[in-house]
Scaffold this active site. Structure first.
Site, PDB file in Angstrom:
ATOM      1  N   GLU A  39      51.998   9.836  -2.319  1.00  0.00           N
ATOM      2  CA  GLU A  39      51.110   8.514  -1.945  1.00  0.00           C
ATOM      3  C   GLU A  39      52.330   7.581  -1.466  1.00  0.00           C
ATOM      4  O   GLU A  39      51.639   6.775  -0.672  1.00  0.00           O
ATOM      5  CB  GLU A  39      50.686   7.868  -3.432  1.00  0.00           C
ATOM      6  CG  GLU A  39      49.523   8.756  -3.895  1.00  0.00           C
ATOM      7  CD  GLU A  39      48.333   8.874  -3.089  1.00  0.00           C
ATOM      8  OE1 GLU A  39      48.122   8.145  -2.240  1.00  0.00           O
ATOM      9  OE2 GLU A  39      47.381   9.773  -3.527  1.00  0.00           O
TER      10      GLU A  39
ATOM     11  N   ASP B 230      44.003  19.419   1.458  1.00  0.00           N
ATOM     12  CA  ASP B 230      43.624  18.593   2.526  1.00  0.00           C
ATOM     13  C   ASP B 230      44.550  18.240   3.553  1.00  0.00           C
ATOM     14  O   ASP B 230      44.653  18.781   4.687  1.00  0.00           O
ATOM     15  CB  ASP B 230      42.365  17.779   2.468  1.00  0.00           C
ATOM     16  CG  ASP B 230      43.172  16.640   1.348  1.00  0.00           C
ATOM     17  OD1 ASP B 230      44.114  16.666   1.017  1.00  0.00           O
ATOM     18  OD2 ASP B 230      42.253  15.705   0.977  1.00  0.00           O
TER      19      ASP B 230
ATOM     20  N   GLU C 227      31.922  12.706  -4.999  1.00  0.00           N
ATOM     21  CA  GLU C 227      33.296  13.475  -5.050  1.00  0.00           C
ATOM     22  C   GLU C 227      33.083  14.781  -5.042  1.00  0.00           C
ATOM     23  O   GLU C 227      33.660  15.369  -4.384  1.00  0.00           O
ATOM     24  CB  GLU C 227      34.245  13.038  -6.189  1.00  0.00           C
ATOM     25  CG  GLU C 227      34.691  11.637  -6.418  1.00  0.00           C
ATOM     26  CD  GLU C 227      35.711  11.548  -5.407  1.00  0.00           C
ATOM     27  OE1 GLU C 227      35.559  11.481  -4.160  1.00  0.00           O
ATOM     28  OE2 GLU C 227      36.843  11.112  -5.634  1.00  0.00           O
TER      29      GLU C 227
ATOM     30  N   GLU D 231      36.823   9.612   4.670  1.00  0.00           N
ATOM     31  CA  GLU D 231      36.837  10.789   5.419  1.00  0.00           C
ATOM     32  C   GLU D 231      35.603  11.197   6.311  1.00  0.00           C
ATOM     33  O   GLU D 231      35.740  11.501   7.454  1.00  0.00           O
ATOM     34  CB  GLU D 231      37.090  12.173   4.689  1.00  0.00           C
ATOM     35  CG  GLU D 231      38.430  12.210   4.043  1.00  0.00           C
ATOM     36  CD  GLU D 231      38.774  11.275   2.883  1.00  0.00           C
ATOM     37  OE1 GLU D 231      37.838  10.428   2.507  1.00  0.00           O
ATOM     38  OE2 GLU D 231      40.011  11.132   2.462  1.00  0.00           O
TER      39      GLU D 231
ATOM     40  N   THR E 289      47.545  10.364   7.492  1.00  0.00           N
ATOM     41  CA  THR E 289      46.555  10.936   6.682  1.00  0.00           C
ATOM     42  C   THR E 289      46.022   9.552   5.921  1.00  0.00           C
ATOM     43  O   THR E 289      45.097   9.621   5.211  1.00  0.00           O
ATOM     44  CB  THR E 289      46.726  11.967   5.582  1.00  0.00           C
ATOM     45  OG1 THR E 289      45.520  12.270   5.051  1.00  0.00           O
ATOM     46  CG2 THR E 289      47.737  11.537   4.561  1.00  0.00           C
TER      47      THR E 289
HETATM   48  C1  DMJ Z   1      43.620   8.451   1.407  1.00  0.00           C
HETATM   49  O1  DMJ Z   1      44.862   8.031   0.388  1.00  0.00           O
HETATM   50  C2  DMJ Z   1      44.211   9.676   2.261  1.00  0.00           C
HETATM   51  O2  DMJ Z   1      43.230   9.622   3.049  1.00  0.00           O
HETATM   52  C3  DMJ Z   1      44.584  10.992   1.447  1.00  0.00           C
HETATM   53  O3  DMJ Z   1      44.913  12.103   2.488  1.00  0.00           O
HETATM   54  C4  DMJ Z   1      43.248  11.251   0.605  1.00  0.00           C
HETATM   55  N1  DMJ Z   1      42.821  10.514  -0.229  1.00  0.00           N
HETATM   56  C5  DMJ Z   1      42.578   8.973   0.228  1.00  0.00           C
HETATM   57  C6  DMJ Z   1      41.222   8.854   1.095  1.00  0.00           C
HETATM   58  O4  DMJ Z   1      40.377   9.458   0.247  1.00  0.00           O
END
Ligand code: DMJ
Length: 561
Positions: free
Chosen positions: A106, A247, A340, A361, A467
């Site tokens: 994170e 992912d 979810e 997403e 991401t």
């Molecule tokens: C974000 O922190 C990023 O997109 C991560 O790759 C997945 N989770 C969250 C959003 O859902």
């Protein structure tokens, strides 16, 4: 209440519905400011806003995370003055020398990624740029400092990182060695960007080492599981799929390949994709299977998987992307958001996983697919998302995560990705001429910096989103790598000039000895070893052409010399 889209404009949204774009963008902006102002008024300097109690809390660290994550969204929305103000507040207030256990993943995607993209966009935001930008600058130094705090996590026998690191003390001796797959393979975008901008290869090296180690652990049928022990390389959770825990590993193989023009990464992805299509795909849904046998372990769709159609569209697999998107969109329509987890055979939510924490997403995929097809289905998803979020999540203090999509109960949380990603992708979906789309349609993506003789033409190759939706500019990486290389060449030339006697001496040596020496001196000057400190460049004037820099020293060389 805005008018709805004209259905006769299926492939021609811009010309038929031009008059609708402005109001939509204004509405998205006002959503952003409702949440952003409330964060500043009620939660800063905490990481996140609590939208039900109207206060703040630290969640992923203690670094005003929402402000770092939202910084480049300000620029996306065109607010240059606030971008400048916040960039300087962050430089003055964020302290990373803190005794906090932070998630390596994170911190990388939100803090390092957020600071890197803000650094790269600082020129467009009208910030005063220091000489050498984009290869140097205060936000880049902050990103580098944050990334250095993560490096101890990579010091494992396998090169795969621990999941958590203490920002002051490094990895705790009691830290679990079990990390999720995405926690191992989601670094190459930020770390290669850092290495190529700063000239220090350490970051890219550790990210690549982790990727290669992970690649070697795939099963005989070509799949990876969900959690791995980074010391023993044993798979602890053996479910293979494209969602939670995995992912962004796949996302970074594809985007890393594009950002770095890297075939190795693309080949890895293609090999995984063959196994994924073979074992996990059923009717354009993607299920979870046992990584060694390929037998279905969980027939569920997770909201995190909704990035996949966007990724497929980047690879040109449009048909498949469109069909999978339709599946996911049908779930959104059923609940007014993506739960979810969604059980595919039962067509319903899964116990304790009924929430929608305002994730981006599906909107992200809609943005890519709209860009690729012009089909207004994707704009319709954008409108649905806008309406749902306003109706279900809006509170007097911001936007709250939905605890349960069935009864619209709320949670007292607004994750920083709501402002970093969800709002940004919504805005970009409705603004197809935005420069971040890379100069397509009517927008001019390119932007030059460097003044006279400046050689960084930025934005011309489009942008790659990390991401957490932080855009990175491949042109800046290219430009700074080239400057690093030129600086090193210059250093070699100067070294040779300052050592004429040794050179003359060495000329009397046999040819094979001379070749050996020259190879050695080249590798010493060009390849810095991991952990080695960068020596200051002979001249820090990276936007000037090579020949001009030599003339600064009073030695004038022509371009072809
Ligand atoms: C974000 O922190 C990023 O997109 C991560 O790759 C997945 N989770 C969250 C959003 O859902």
């Amino acid at each position: 209440n805005l008018p709805t889209l004209s259905s006769s404009c299926l492939f021609n949204y811009l010309s038929c519905n031009n008059h609708l774009i402005g109001p939509r963008l204004e509405r998205i902006k006002s959503m952003f400011y409702h949440a952003y102002n409330s964060y500043l008024d009620n939660a800063f300097p905490y990481d996140e806003l609590r939208p039900l109690t109207c206060d703040g809390q630290d969640t992923w660290g203690s670094f005003s995370l929402t402000l770092i994550d939202a910084l480049d969204t300000l620029l996306v929305l065109g607010n240059h003055s606030e971008f400048q103000r916040v960039a300087s507040i962050l430089q003055d207030t964020v302290d990373l020398d803190i005794d906090v256990n932070a998630s390596v993943f994170e911190t990388n995607i939100r803090v390092v990624g957020g600071l890197l993209s803000a650094h790269l966009l600082a020129g467009r935001a009208g910030m005063k740029l220091e000489p050498g930008w984009p290869c140097s600058g205060p936000l880049l130094r902050m990103a580098e400092e944050a990334a250095r705090k993560l490096i101890p996590a990579f010091q494992t026998p396998t090169g795969m990182p621990y999941g958590t690191v203490n920002l002051l003390h490094g990895v705790s001796p009691t830290e679990t060695p079990v990390t999720c797959t995405a926690g191992v393979g989601t670094f190459i975008l930020e770390f290669a960007t850092l290495s190529r901008l700063t000239g220090d290869p350490t970051f890219e090296d550790v990210a690549r080492r982790a990727l290669r180690a992970l690649w070697k652990t795939r099963s005989d049928i070509g799949l990876v599981g969900n959690h791995i022990d980074v010391l023993s390389k044993k798979w602890v959770a053996q479910d293979a799929g494209i969602g939670a825990g995995v992912d962004s590993y796949f996302e970074y193989l594809v985007k890393g390949a594009i950002l770095l023009q890297d075939e190795e990464l693309l080949n890895m992805f293609h090999a995984y994709d063959r196994a994924i299509q073979n074992y996990t795909r059923f009717d354009d849904w993607y299920l979870w299977v046992q990584m060694h046998k390929g037998t279905v372990s969980m027939p569920i769709f997770q909201s995190l998987e909704a990035f996949w159609p966007g990724l497929q569209s980047l690879l040109g697999n449009l048909d498949s992307a469109v069909r999978t998107f339709q599946n996911y969109y049908s779930v959104w329509r059923q609940f007014g958001g993506l739960p979810e987890f969604y059980s595919i055979p039962q067509g319903y939510t899964v116990d304790k996983r009924e929430g929608y924490p305002l994730r981006p997403e599906l909107i992200e995929s809609a943005m890519y697919l709209y860009r690729a097809t012009g089909d207004h289905t994707y704009l319709q998803l954008g409108l649905d998302a806008l309406e749902s979020i306003e109706k279900i999540s809006r509170t007097p203090c911001g936007y709250a995560s939905v605890k349960d999509l069935r009864d619209h109960q709320l949670d007292n949380r607004m994750e920083s990705f709501f402002l970093a990603e969800t709002i940004k992708y919504l805005y970009l979906l409705f603004d197809p001429t935005h420069f971040l789309h890379g100069g397509g349609l009517e927008g001019d993506g390119s932007w030059e910096e460097g003044g006279e003789g400046g050689q960084c033409v930025l934005g011309a190759g489009g942008f790659i989103f990390n991401t957490e939706a932080h855009p990175l500019d491949p042109a800046a990486l290219y430009c700074c790598s080239r400057h690093t290389q030129e600086r090193q060449e210059l250093r070699d030339v100067l070294l040779n000039l300052s050592q004429p006697r040794e050179k003359a001496d060495s000329r009397s040596k046999p040819a094979n000895e001379r070749a050996e020496e020259s190879a050695q001196s080249q590798s010493e000057s060009i390849a810095l070893k991991p952990g080695e400190k960068k020596t200051p460049p002979a001249l820090s004037c990276p936007v000037q052409p090579f020949s001009a820099r030599l003339s600064v020293l009073g030695q004038v060389f022509s371009d072809n010399s």
